[in-house]
Design an enzyme around this catalytic site. Structure first.
Site, PDB file in Angstrom:
ATOM      1  N   GLY A  39       2.339   5.974 -22.130  1.00 61.16           N
ATOM      2  CA  GLY A  39       1.401   6.606 -21.574  1.00 61.16           C
ATOM      3  C   GLY A  39      -0.190   6.558 -21.568  1.00 61.16           C
ATOM      4  CB  THR A  40      -2.013   4.481 -24.064  1.00 61.44           C
ATOM      5  OG1 THR A  40      -1.166   3.321 -24.002  1.00 61.44           O
ATOM      6  CG2 THR A  40      -1.866   4.961 -25.331  1.00 61.44           C
ATOM      7  N   GLY A  41      -2.056   3.858 -20.774  1.00 67.31           N
ATOM      8  CA  GLY A  41      -2.533   3.403 -19.915  1.00 67.31           C
ATOM      9  C   GLY A  41      -3.003   4.508 -18.696  1.00 67.31           C
ATOM     10  CB  CYS A  42      -0.993   7.078 -17.259  1.00 69.52           C
ATOM     11  SG  CYS A  42       0.298   5.987 -16.533  1.00 69.52           S
ATOM     12  CB  THR A  97       1.476   3.554 -27.673  1.00 71.19           C
ATOM     13  OG1 THR A  97       2.923   2.811 -27.619  1.00 71.19           O
ATOM     14  CG2 THR A  97       0.822   3.396 -29.131  1.00 71.19           C
ATOM     15  CE  LYS A 100      -5.349  -0.548 -19.318  1.00 67.20           C
ATOM     16  NZ  LYS A 100      -4.452   0.371 -18.923  1.00 67.20           N
TER      17      LYS A 100
END
Ligand SMILES: Cc1ncc(COP(=O)(O)OP(=O)(O)O)c(N)n1
Ligand SMILES: Cc1ncsc1CCOP(=O)(O)O
Ligand SMILES: [Mg+2]
Length: 525
Positions: free
Chosen positions: A235-238, A233, A200
Protein backbone atom coordinates in the site's frame (compact mmCIF):
# COMPACT_ATOMS: atom_id res chain seq x y z
CA UNK A 1 -6.07 -11.50 -10.65
CA UNK A 2 -8.22 -11.35 -13.72
CA UNK A 3 -9.51 -7.82 -13.93
CA UNK A 4 -7.26 -4.94 -14.65
CA UNK A 5 -6.69 -2.29 -12.07
CA UNK A 6 -5.11 1.07 -11.76
CA UNK A 7 -4.00 2.75 -8.63
CA UNK A 8 -3.87 6.12 -7.13
CA UNK A 9 -4.24 8.86 -9.71
CA UNK A 10 -4.73 12.31 -8.20
CA UNK A 11 -6.88 15.15 -9.57
CA UNK A 12 -7.41 18.55 -8.07
CA UNK A 13 -11.07 19.34 -8.35
CA UNK A 14 -13.67 21.96 -7.58
CA UNK A 15 -17.24 20.80 -7.22
CA UNK A 16 -19.71 22.97 -9.01
CA UNK A 17 -22.38 22.85 -6.35
CA UNK A 18 -21.64 24.73 -3.14
CA UNK A 19 -23.59 24.14 0.02
CA UNK A 20 -23.87 27.78 0.94
CA UNK A 21 -23.58 26.82 4.60
CA UNK A 22 -21.25 28.74 6.84
CA UNK A 23 -18.53 26.98 8.86
CA UNK A 24 -15.18 25.37 8.36
CA UNK A 25 -14.60 23.32 5.20
CA UNK A 26 -11.85 20.76 5.71
CA UNK A 27 -9.42 19.93 2.89
CA UNK A 28 -11.22 17.26 0.88
CA UNK A 29 -9.78 14.42 -1.20
CA UNK A 30 -12.04 12.15 -3.24
CA UNK A 31 -10.47 8.78 -3.92
CA UNK A 32 -11.75 6.71 -6.84
CA UNK A 33 -10.26 3.29 -6.15
CA UNK A 34 -10.77 -0.32 -5.19
CA UNK A 35 -11.41 -1.80 -1.78
CA UNK A 36 -8.66 -3.96 -0.25
CA UNK A 37 -10.07 -6.44 2.26
CA UNK A 38 -6.68 -6.58 3.99
CA UNK A 39 -6.90 -2.78 4.38
CA UNK A 40 -3.26 -2.16 3.50
CA UNK A 41 -3.85 -0.54 0.12
CA UNK A 42 -6.69 0.87 -1.98
CA UNK A 43 -9.57 2.85 -0.53
CA UNK A 44 -8.66 1.84 3.00
CA UNK A 45 -5.08 3.13 2.70
CA UNK A 46 -6.31 6.32 1.04
CA UNK A 47 -8.74 7.06 3.86
CA UNK A 48 -6.19 6.40 6.58
CA UNK A 49 -3.46 8.46 4.91
CA UNK A 50 -5.77 11.41 4.25
CA UNK A 51 -7.14 11.23 7.78
CA UNK A 52 -3.66 11.12 9.27
CA UNK A 53 -2.68 14.24 7.30
CA UNK A 54 -5.80 16.17 8.21
CA UNK A 55 -7.84 15.84 5.02
CA UNK A 56 -11.39 14.52 4.69
CA UNK A 57 -11.59 11.58 2.27
CA UNK A 58 -14.71 10.63 0.33
CA UNK A 59 -14.73 7.37 -1.63
CA UNK A 60 -15.97 6.08 -4.96
CA UNK A 61 -15.42 2.32 -5.04
CA UNK A 62 -14.57 0.84 -8.43
CA UNK A 63 -13.98 -2.77 -7.38
CA UNK A 64 -14.00 -4.95 -4.33
CA UNK A 65 -10.93 -7.11 -4.01
CA UNK A 66 -10.40 -10.15 -1.86
CA UNK A 67 -6.78 -9.82 -0.85
CA UNK A 68 -4.45 -10.29 2.06
CA UNK A 69 -0.73 -10.32 2.78
CA UNK A 70 -0.30 -13.31 0.44
CA UNK A 71 -1.77 -11.66 -2.66
CA UNK A 72 -5.01 -10.93 -4.52
CA UNK A 73 -7.48 -13.81 -4.45
CA UNK A 74 -10.38 -12.20 -6.33
CA UNK A 75 -11.86 -9.05 -7.80
CA UNK A 76 -15.50 -8.03 -8.07
CA UNK A 77 -15.77 -5.10 -10.43
CA UNK A 78 -18.46 -2.50 -9.70
CA UNK A 79 -20.62 -1.88 -12.81
CA UNK A 80 -19.64 1.36 -14.49
CA UNK A 81 -23.13 2.87 -14.18
CA UNK A 82 -22.79 2.54 -10.43
CA UNK A 83 -19.30 4.05 -10.40
CA UNK A 84 -20.86 6.96 -12.31
CA UNK A 85 -23.64 7.20 -9.72
CA UNK A 86 -21.17 7.34 -6.85
CA UNK A 87 -19.15 10.02 -8.64
CA UNK A 88 -22.27 12.09 -9.21
CA UNK A 89 -23.33 11.71 -5.58
CA UNK A 90 -20.04 13.02 -4.27
CA UNK A 91 -19.13 15.63 -6.87
CA UNK A 92 -22.60 17.17 -7.08
CA UNK A 93 -22.79 17.69 -3.35
CA UNK A 94 -19.40 18.06 -1.78
CA UNK A 95 -16.65 20.64 -2.18
CA UNK A 96 -13.94 18.30 -3.33
CA UNK A 97 -10.45 19.83 -3.57
CA UNK A 98 -8.53 16.92 -5.02
CA UNK A 99 -9.56 13.74 -6.81
CA UNK A 100 -7.16 10.86 -6.59
CA UNK A 101 -7.68 7.68 -8.54
CA UNK A 102 -6.56 4.21 -7.64
CA UNK A 103 -7.74 0.95 -9.13
CA UNK A 104 -9.62 1.57 -12.39
CA UNK A 105 -10.50 -1.96 -13.38
CA UNK A 106 -11.97 -1.45 -16.85
CA UNK A 107 -11.68 0.90 -19.77
CA UNK A 108 -15.39 1.71 -19.28
CA UNK A 109 -14.67 2.92 -15.76
CA UNK A 110 -11.73 5.03 -16.99
CA UNK A 111 -14.13 6.65 -19.46
CA UNK A 112 -16.83 7.18 -16.80
CA UNK A 113 -14.27 8.89 -14.60
CA UNK A 114 -13.02 11.14 -17.38
CA UNK A 115 -16.58 12.12 -18.26
CA UNK A 116 -17.44 12.89 -14.64
CA UNK A 117 -14.30 14.99 -14.27
CA UNK A 118 -15.33 16.93 -17.35
CA UNK A 119 -18.90 17.37 -16.07
CA UNK A 120 -17.69 18.60 -12.67
CA UNK A 121 -14.92 20.93 -13.74
CA UNK A 122 -11.52 20.33 -12.33
CA UNK A 123 -9.16 23.20 -11.71
CA UNK A 124 -5.84 23.49 -10.03
CA UNK A 125 -2.88 21.39 -9.70
CA UNK A 126 -3.14 17.71 -9.16
CA UNK A 127 -4.19 14.68 -11.13
CA UNK A 128 -3.23 11.14 -12.19
CA UNK A 129 -1.09 8.39 -10.77
CA UNK A 130 -1.63 5.18 -12.64
CA UNK A 131 -0.71 2.07 -10.77
CA UNK A 132 -0.66 -0.88 -13.03
CA UNK A 133 1.53 -3.32 -11.19
CA UNK A 134 1.04 -3.80 -7.46
CA UNK A 135 4.02 -3.93 -5.09
CA UNK A 136 3.39 -7.68 -4.80
CA UNK A 137 3.96 -7.92 -8.55
CA UNK A 138 0.36 -8.55 -9.61
CA UNK A 139 -0.24 -7.08 -13.04
CA UNK A 140 -3.21 -4.79 -12.59
CA UNK A 141 -3.80 -3.16 -15.95
CA UNK A 142 -4.57 -4.65 -19.33
CA UNK A 143 -3.20 -3.17 -22.57
CA UNK A 144 -6.59 -1.60 -23.34
CA UNK A 145 -6.62 0.20 -20.01
CA UNK A 146 -3.05 1.38 -20.58
CA UNK A 147 -4.26 2.90 -23.82
CA UNK A 148 -7.12 4.55 -21.90
CA UNK A 149 -4.65 6.05 -19.46
CA UNK A 150 -2.43 7.36 -22.15
CA UNK A 151 -5.21 8.85 -24.22
CA UNK A 152 -7.77 10.03 -21.67
CA UNK A 153 -6.42 10.21 -18.15
CA UNK A 154 -2.82 11.31 -18.44
CA UNK A 155 -3.56 14.44 -20.45
CA UNK A 156 -5.81 15.59 -17.59
CA UNK A 157 -3.27 14.74 -14.93
CA UNK A 158 -1.31 17.14 -12.78
CA UNK A 159 0.87 14.35 -11.45
CA UNK A 160 1.47 10.72 -12.29
CA UNK A 161 3.43 8.62 -9.84
CA UNK A 162 4.36 5.34 -11.53
CA UNK A 163 6.78 2.90 -9.98
CA UNK A 164 9.46 1.40 -12.23
CA UNK A 165 7.26 -1.41 -13.51
CA UNK A 166 4.40 0.96 -14.24
CA UNK A 167 6.63 3.48 -15.94
CA UNK A 168 7.99 0.66 -18.06
CA UNK A 169 4.46 -0.57 -18.89
CA UNK A 170 3.35 2.96 -19.84
CA UNK A 171 6.32 3.21 -22.19
CA UNK A 172 5.82 -0.11 -23.92
CA UNK A 173 7.98 -2.31 -21.69
CA UNK A 174 11.32 -0.48 -21.74
CA UNK A 175 13.90 -1.51 -19.18
CA UNK A 176 14.60 0.91 -16.31
CA UNK A 177 17.74 0.17 -14.35
CA UNK A 178 19.45 3.46 -13.56
CA UNK A 179 18.66 6.98 -12.44
CA UNK A 180 19.38 8.16 -15.98
CA UNK A 181 16.77 5.63 -17.24
CA UNK A 182 14.28 6.99 -14.72
CA UNK A 183 14.93 10.55 -15.87
CA UNK A 184 14.37 9.71 -19.49
CA UNK A 185 11.21 7.74 -18.56
CA UNK A 186 9.91 10.74 -16.61
CA UNK A 187 10.53 12.94 -19.63
CA UNK A 188 8.77 10.51 -21.98
CA UNK A 189 5.76 10.13 -19.66
CA UNK A 190 5.59 13.92 -19.40
CA UNK A 191 5.06 14.09 -23.14
CA UNK A 192 1.87 12.03 -22.64
CA UNK A 193 0.27 15.04 -20.97
CA UNK A 194 0.59 15.13 -17.18
CA UNK A 195 1.92 18.39 -15.74
CA UNK A 196 4.39 16.61 -13.47
CA UNK A 197 5.78 13.09 -13.15
CA UNK A 198 7.19 11.23 -10.17
CA UNK A 199 8.96 8.01 -11.17
CA UNK A 200 9.41 6.00 -7.97
CA UNK A 201 12.66 4.13 -7.73
CA UNK A 202 11.92 1.90 -4.74
CA UNK A 203 12.76 -1.17 -6.84
CA UNK A 204 15.90 0.26 -8.41
CA UNK A 205 18.67 -2.36 -8.24
CA UNK A 206 21.97 -1.52 -6.46
CA UNK A 207 20.57 1.53 -4.73
CA UNK A 208 21.27 2.13 -1.05
CA UNK A 209 18.51 4.70 -0.59
CA UNK A 210 15.04 5.09 -2.11
CA UNK A 211 15.49 7.57 -4.97
CA UNK A 212 12.51 9.00 -6.83
CA UNK A 213 12.72 11.31 -9.84
CA UNK A 214 10.38 14.29 -10.00
CA UNK A 215 10.07 16.08 -13.34
CA UNK A 216 8.02 19.24 -13.83
CA UNK A 217 8.63 19.59 -17.55
CA UNK A 218 11.72 21.73 -17.02
CA UNK A 219 13.78 20.42 -14.14
CA UNK A 220 14.53 17.05 -12.62
CA UNK A 221 14.63 16.70 -8.83
CA UNK A 222 16.23 13.63 -7.28
CA UNK A 223 14.34 12.89 -4.09
CA UNK A 224 16.28 10.68 -1.74
CA UNK A 225 14.83 8.82 1.21
CA UNK A 226 16.19 6.19 3.56
CA UNK A 227 15.51 2.62 2.37
CA UNK A 228 13.67 0.99 5.27
CA UNK A 229 14.08 -2.70 5.58
CA UNK A 230 10.64 -4.19 6.34
CA UNK A 231 8.11 -6.66 4.90
CA UNK A 232 5.35 -4.15 5.64
CA UNK A 233 5.28 -2.23 2.37
CA UNK A 234 1.83 -3.17 1.01
CA UNK A 235 0.00 0.00 0.00
CA UNK A 236 2.97 2.38 -0.11
CA UNK A 237 2.09 3.55 -3.65
CA UNK A 238 -1.55 4.32 -2.81
CA UNK A 239 -0.50 5.96 0.43
CA UNK A 240 2.11 8.17 -1.22
CA UNK A 241 -0.39 9.37 -3.82
CA UNK A 242 -3.06 9.95 -1.14
CA UNK A 243 -0.59 11.96 0.91
CA UNK A 244 0.26 14.07 -2.13
CA UNK A 245 -3.48 14.58 -2.66
CA UNK A 246 -4.01 15.51 1.00
CA UNK A 247 -1.14 18.01 0.96
CA UNK A 248 -2.45 19.56 -2.26
CA UNK A 249 -5.93 19.77 -0.76
CA UNK A 250 -4.38 21.63 2.16
CA UNK A 251 -2.98 24.17 -0.29
CA UNK A 252 0.55 22.97 -0.92
CA UNK A 253 2.21 23.26 -4.30
CA UNK A 254 3.38 20.11 -6.06
CA UNK A 255 7.04 19.57 -5.12
CA UNK A 256 6.54 20.33 -1.41
CA UNK A 257 3.48 18.05 -1.45
CA UNK A 258 5.57 15.23 -2.89
CA UNK A 259 8.32 15.85 -0.33
CA UNK A 260 5.86 15.87 2.56
CA UNK A 261 4.25 12.68 1.25
CA UNK A 262 7.64 10.94 1.05
CA UNK A 263 8.46 12.01 4.61
CA UNK A 264 5.11 10.72 5.85
CA UNK A 265 5.48 7.34 4.13
CA UNK A 266 9.08 7.00 5.38
CA UNK A 267 7.98 7.72 8.93
CA UNK A 268 5.02 5.34 8.71
CA UNK A 269 7.25 2.54 7.37
CA UNK A 270 9.85 3.20 10.06
CA UNK A 271 7.25 3.27 12.79
CA UNK A 272 5.61 0.00 11.71
CA UNK A 273 8.58 -1.90 10.31
CA UNK A 274 8.26 -4.66 12.91
CA UNK A 275 4.47 -5.03 13.20
CA UNK A 276 3.09 -8.42 12.20
CA UNK A 277 -0.23 -8.56 10.35
CA UNK A 278 -0.97 -11.68 8.28
CA UNK A 279 1.21 -14.61 7.34
CA UNK A 280 2.11 -13.68 3.77
CA UNK A 281 5.25 -12.06 2.42
CA UNK A 282 3.98 -8.48 2.27
CA UNK A 283 2.25 -6.88 5.23
CA UNK A 284 0.43 -3.58 5.58
CA UNK A 285 1.92 -0.74 7.56
CA UNK A 286 0.44 1.57 10.14
CA UNK A 287 -0.79 4.86 8.71
CA UNK A 288 -2.04 6.25 11.97
CA UNK A 289 1.20 6.23 13.93
CA UNK A 290 0.76 9.90 14.62
CA UNK A 291 -2.39 9.22 16.61
CA UNK A 292 -0.41 7.06 18.99
CA UNK A 293 2.40 9.48 19.36
CA UNK A 294 0.91 10.89 22.51
CA UNK A 295 1.81 14.42 23.46
CA UNK A 296 1.76 16.22 20.15
CA UNK A 297 -1.63 14.83 19.44
CA UNK A 298 -3.11 16.19 22.60
CA UNK A 299 -1.94 19.76 22.70
CA UNK A 300 -3.04 22.56 20.48
CA UNK A 301 -0.58 25.15 21.81
CA UNK A 302 2.17 24.44 19.30
CA UNK A 303 3.84 27.52 17.90
CA UNK A 304 3.40 27.42 14.14
CA UNK A 305 6.89 27.80 12.66
CA UNK A 306 7.54 31.04 10.86
CA UNK A 307 11.01 31.37 9.26
CA UNK A 308 11.07 35.04 10.36
CA UNK A 309 11.26 33.76 13.95
CA UNK A 310 14.94 33.04 13.21
CA UNK A 311 15.75 36.76 12.98
CA UNK A 312 17.31 37.18 16.42
CA UNK A 313 17.88 33.75 17.84
CA UNK A 314 19.09 33.73 21.47
CA UNK A 315 20.87 30.57 22.64
CA UNK A 316 21.45 30.24 26.40
CA UNK A 317 24.60 29.03 28.15
CA UNK A 318 24.51 27.92 31.78
CA UNK A 319 28.16 28.85 32.43
CA UNK A 320 27.61 32.42 31.29
CA UNK A 321 24.46 32.79 33.35
CA UNK A 322 26.32 31.45 36.40
CA UNK A 323 29.21 33.84 35.76
CA UNK A 324 26.86 36.84 35.68
CA UNK A 325 24.78 35.54 38.58
CA UNK A 326 21.46 35.33 36.77
CA UNK A 327 18.87 32.57 36.53
CA UNK A 328 17.96 31.07 33.19
CA UNK A 329 14.45 32.54 33.46
CA UNK A 330 15.86 36.03 34.09
CA UNK A 331 18.23 35.56 31.13
CA UNK A 332 15.54 34.58 28.65
CA UNK A 333 13.10 37.17 30.05
CA UNK A 334 15.70 39.88 29.37
CA UNK A 335 16.44 38.56 25.87
CA UNK A 336 12.73 38.59 25.03
CA UNK A 337 12.42 42.10 26.47
CA UNK A 338 15.26 43.22 24.18
CA UNK A 339 13.57 41.73 21.10
CA UNK A 340 14.80 38.12 20.72
CA UNK A 341 12.49 36.32 18.30
CA UNK A 342 13.26 32.71 19.33
CA UNK A 343 14.98 31.13 22.32
CA UNK A 344 17.02 27.94 22.50
CA UNK A 345 17.94 26.40 25.86
CA UNK A 346 21.45 24.99 25.39
CA UNK A 347 22.19 23.71 28.85
CA UNK A 348 25.11 21.34 28.53
CA UNK A 349 25.71 20.97 32.26
CA UNK A 350 22.24 20.71 33.80
CA UNK A 351 21.03 17.36 35.09
CA UNK A 352 17.79 16.07 33.62
CA UNK A 353 15.59 17.02 36.59
CA UNK A 354 16.93 20.58 36.71
CA UNK A 355 16.70 20.91 32.95
CA UNK A 356 13.03 19.83 32.82
CA UNK A 357 12.15 22.18 35.68
CA UNK A 358 13.91 25.22 34.25
CA UNK A 359 12.66 24.46 30.72
CA UNK A 360 9.08 24.27 32.03
CA UNK A 361 9.48 27.68 33.70
CA UNK A 362 11.04 29.15 30.53
CA UNK A 363 8.25 27.67 28.45
CA UNK A 364 5.68 29.59 30.48
CA UNK A 365 7.53 32.86 29.91
CA UNK A 366 8.02 32.24 26.19
CA UNK A 367 4.43 31.17 25.64
CA UNK A 368 3.11 34.26 27.41
CA UNK A 369 5.18 36.42 25.01
CA UNK A 370 4.43 34.38 21.88
CA UNK A 371 8.13 33.59 21.42
CA UNK A 372 8.98 29.98 20.44
CA UNK A 373 11.28 28.00 22.73
CA UNK A 374 13.49 25.18 21.46
CA UNK A 375 15.58 22.71 23.44
CA UNK A 376 19.11 21.88 22.34
CA UNK A 377 19.96 18.18 21.91
CA UNK A 378 17.36 16.78 24.34
CA UNK A 379 14.17 15.49 22.68
CA UNK A 380 13.08 13.98 26.00
CA UNK A 381 13.26 17.37 27.73
CA UNK A 382 11.39 19.02 24.85
CA UNK A 383 8.59 16.45 25.20
CA UNK A 384 8.53 16.75 28.98
CA UNK A 385 8.10 20.54 28.97
CA UNK A 386 6.03 20.65 25.75
CA UNK A 387 8.59 22.96 24.15
CA UNK A 388 7.95 24.25 20.64
CA UNK A 389 10.76 22.14 19.24
CA UNK A 390 14.39 21.09 19.32
CA UNK A 391 17.73 21.89 17.76
CA UNK A 392 19.94 18.90 16.92
CA UNK A 393 23.43 18.57 15.48
CA UNK A 394 24.97 16.03 13.12
CA UNK A 395 25.91 13.74 16.02
CA UNK A 396 22.67 14.16 17.96
CA UNK A 397 19.46 12.21 17.40
CA UNK A 398 18.68 11.97 13.63
CA UNK A 399 16.10 14.48 12.43
CA UNK A 400 13.84 11.72 11.07
CA UNK A 401 13.72 10.01 14.48
CA UNK A 402 13.17 13.30 16.28
CA UNK A 403 10.29 14.01 13.89
CA UNK A 404 8.75 10.63 14.68
CA UNK A 405 8.98 11.30 18.39
CA UNK A 406 7.85 14.91 18.27
CA UNK A 407 5.19 14.67 15.60
CA UNK A 408 4.50 16.90 12.64
CA UNK A 409 3.89 20.18 14.43
CA UNK A 410 7.05 20.73 16.46
CA UNK A 411 9.90 22.82 15.12
CA UNK A 412 13.12 20.94 14.32
CA UNK A 413 16.37 22.72 13.53
CA UNK A 414 19.54 20.95 12.47
CA UNK A 415 23.17 22.11 12.29
CA UNK A 416 24.65 21.86 8.78
CA UNK A 417 28.03 22.82 7.41
CA UNK A 418 27.66 21.42 3.89
CA UNK A 419 25.14 21.41 1.01
CA UNK A 420 24.72 17.63 1.34
CA UNK A 421 23.79 17.96 5.00
CA UNK A 422 21.39 20.77 4.08
CA UNK A 423 19.66 18.63 1.44
CA UNK A 424 19.32 15.74 3.87
CA UNK A 425 17.87 18.03 6.56
CA UNK A 426 15.10 18.98 4.14
CA UNK A 427 14.34 15.39 3.19
CA UNK A 428 14.32 14.28 6.81
CA UNK A 429 11.66 16.79 7.76
CA UNK A 430 13.61 19.60 9.49
CA UNK A 431 12.12 23.11 9.56
CA UNK A 432 15.34 25.13 9.47
CA UNK A 433 19.10 24.87 9.32
CA UNK A 434 21.65 26.36 11.73
CA UNK A 435 24.83 26.99 9.73
CA UNK A 436 28.19 27.56 11.40
CA UNK A 437 30.36 28.29 13.15
CA UNK A 438 30.62 31.13 10.77
CA UNK A 439 33.42 32.82 12.74
CA UNK A 440 35.73 31.48 15.47
CA UNK A 441 34.16 31.25 18.92
CA UNK A 442 35.15 30.03 22.35
CA UNK A 443 31.57 29.05 23.20
CA UNK A 444 31.76 25.74 21.28
CA UNK A 445 35.02 23.84 21.20
CA UNK A 446 36.41 21.91 18.23
CA UNK A 447 33.99 23.42 15.83
CA UNK A 448 35.56 24.24 12.44
CA UNK A 449 34.39 27.51 10.91
CA UNK A 450 32.74 27.81 7.50
CA UNK A 451 33.19 31.56 7.01
CA UNK A 452 30.82 33.81 5.09
CA UNK A 453 31.51 31.90 1.86
CA UNK A 454 30.63 28.55 3.45
CA UNK A 455 27.47 30.09 4.89
CA UNK A 456 26.46 31.40 1.46
CA UNK A 457 27.13 28.01 -0.17
CA UNK A 458 24.92 26.21 2.37
CA UNK A 459 22.15 28.82 2.04
CA UNK A 460 22.12 28.51 -1.73
CA UNK A 461 21.91 24.71 -1.53
CA UNK A 462 19.20 24.75 1.13
CA UNK A 463 15.47 24.58 0.53
CA UNK A 464 15.02 25.41 4.21
CA UNK A 465 15.46 28.76 5.93
CA UNK A 466 18.87 29.22 7.52
CA UNK A 467 20.14 30.92 10.67
CA UNK A 468 23.86 31.71 10.95
CA UNK A 469 25.71 30.88 14.19
CA UNK A 470 29.18 31.13 15.65
CA UNK A 471 31.19 34.17 16.70
CA UNK A 472 28.45 36.57 15.63
CA UNK A 473 27.83 39.83 17.48
CA UNK A 474 27.16 43.51 17.02
CA UNK A 475 30.44 44.01 15.13
CA UNK A 476 29.83 41.49 12.35
CA UNK A 477 26.08 40.71 12.29
CA UNK A 478 25.70 43.32 9.53
CA UNK A 479 28.25 41.50 7.34
CA UNK A 480 26.42 38.22 7.88
CA UNK A 481 23.02 39.59 6.87
CA UNK A 482 24.74 41.60 4.14
CA UNK A 483 25.46 38.34 2.26
CA UNK A 484 21.92 38.98 1.03
CA UNK A 485 20.87 35.38 0.42
CA UNK A 486 17.10 35.29 0.62
CA UNK A 487 16.76 32.22 2.85
CA UNK A 488 19.25 33.50 5.44
CA UNK A 489 16.72 34.61 7.98
CA UNK A 490 18.80 35.71 10.96
CA UNK A 491 21.62 35.12 13.41
CA UNK A 492 21.89 32.86 16.44
CA UNK A 493 24.04 34.18 19.25
CA UNK A 494 25.22 33.04 22.67
CA UNK A 495 28.03 35.18 24.12
CA UNK A 496 27.00 38.38 22.36
CA UNK A 497 23.92 38.43 24.60
CA UNK A 498 24.58 36.24 27.60
CA UNK A 499 28.25 36.95 28.27
CA UNK A 500 27.35 40.60 28.82
CA UNK A 501 26.21 42.53 31.83
CA UNK A 502 22.86 43.71 30.47
CA UNK A 503 21.18 41.10 28.27
CA UNK A 504 18.18 43.22 27.29
CA UNK A 505 20.34 46.18 26.20
CA UNK A 506 22.67 43.94 24.14
CA UNK A 507 19.70 42.25 22.51
CA UNK A 508 18.21 45.62 21.61
CA UNK A 509 21.51 46.80 20.05
CA UNK A 510 21.90 43.61 18.05
CA UNK A 511 18.32 43.85 16.83
CA UNK A 512 18.92 47.36 15.59
CA UNK A 513 22.08 46.24 13.71
CA UNK A 514 20.11 43.40 12.11
CA UNK A 515 17.25 45.68 11.11
CA UNK A 516 19.65 48.18 9.50
CA UNK A 517 21.44 45.40 7.62
CA UNK A 518 18.23 43.85 6.29
CA UNK A 519 16.89 47.25 5.20
CA UNK A 520 20.16 47.92 3.35
CA UNK A 521 19.91 44.54 1.58
CA UNK A 522 16.28 45.24 0.62
CA UNK A 523 17.23 48.64 -0.80
CA UNK A 524 19.98 47.08 -2.92
CA UNK A 525 17.76 44.36 -4.35
C1 LIG B 1 20.77 27.54 15.84
C2 LIG B 1 21.84 26.57 16.19
N1 LIG B 1 22.69 26.18 15.24
C3 LIG B 1 23.66 25.30 15.53
C4 LIG B 1 23.78 24.78 16.80
C5 LIG B 1 24.80 23.75 17.14
O1 LIG B 1 24.19 22.49 17.41
P1 LIG B 1 25.14 21.21 17.53
O2 LIG B 1 25.90 21.13 16.26
O3 LIG B 1 24.35 20.06 17.92
O4 LIG B 1 26.12 21.61 18.71
P2 LIG B 1 25.68 21.88 20.22
O5 LIG B 1 24.95 23.18 20.28
O6 LIG B 1 24.80 20.76 20.66
O7 LIG B 1 26.97 21.92 20.93
C6 LIG B 1 22.87 25.22 17.76
N2 LIG B 1 22.92 24.78 19.03
N3 LIG B 1 21.91 26.10 17.45
C1 LIG C 1 26.38 26.37 19.48
C2 LIG C 1 27.26 26.71 18.35
N1 LIG C 1 27.20 26.01 17.20
C3 LIG C 1 28.05 26.45 16.28
S1 LIG C 1 28.96 27.73 16.85
C4 LIG C 1 28.16 27.71 18.34
C5 LIG C 1 28.47 28.64 19.43
C6 LIG C 1 27.99 30.03 19.18
O1 LIG C 1 28.29 30.81 20.29
P1 LIG C 1 28.70 32.32 20.16
O2 LIG C 1 27.51 33.06 19.66
O3 LIG C 1 29.06 32.73 21.56
O4 LIG C 1 29.88 32.37 19.24
MG1 LIG D 1 23.84 19.22 19.66
Amino acid sequence: MSAAAVGCPVFKAMATVRSGRSGHKPPHVLTVAGSDSGAGAGIQADMKACGALGAYCSTVITAITAQNTVGVQGVHVVPEYFVAEQLRSVLSDMDVDVVKTGMLPSIAIVKVLCESLKEFPIRGSSRVDPVMVSTSGDVLASPSILAGFREELLPMADIVTPNLKEASALLGGISLKTIADMQSAAKSIHTLGPRTVLVKGGDLPDSMDAVDIFFDGKEFHELHGERISTRNTHGTGCTLASCIAAELAKGSSMLPAVQAAKTYVGNALRYSKDIVIGRGPQGPFDHLFQLKSHIFNLNSNDHHFNPDDLFLYAVTDSRMNKKWGRSITDAIGAAIEGGATIIQLREKEANTREFVESATACMEICRSHGVPLLINDRIDVALACDADGVHVGQSDMPVSTARLLLGPNKIIGVSCKTPIQAQKAYLDGANYIGCGGVFPTTTKENNPTVGLDGLKTVCLASKLPVVAIGGIGIGNAGDVMGTGVSNLKGVAVVSALFDRECVSAETRRLRSVLMDATSAVKELS
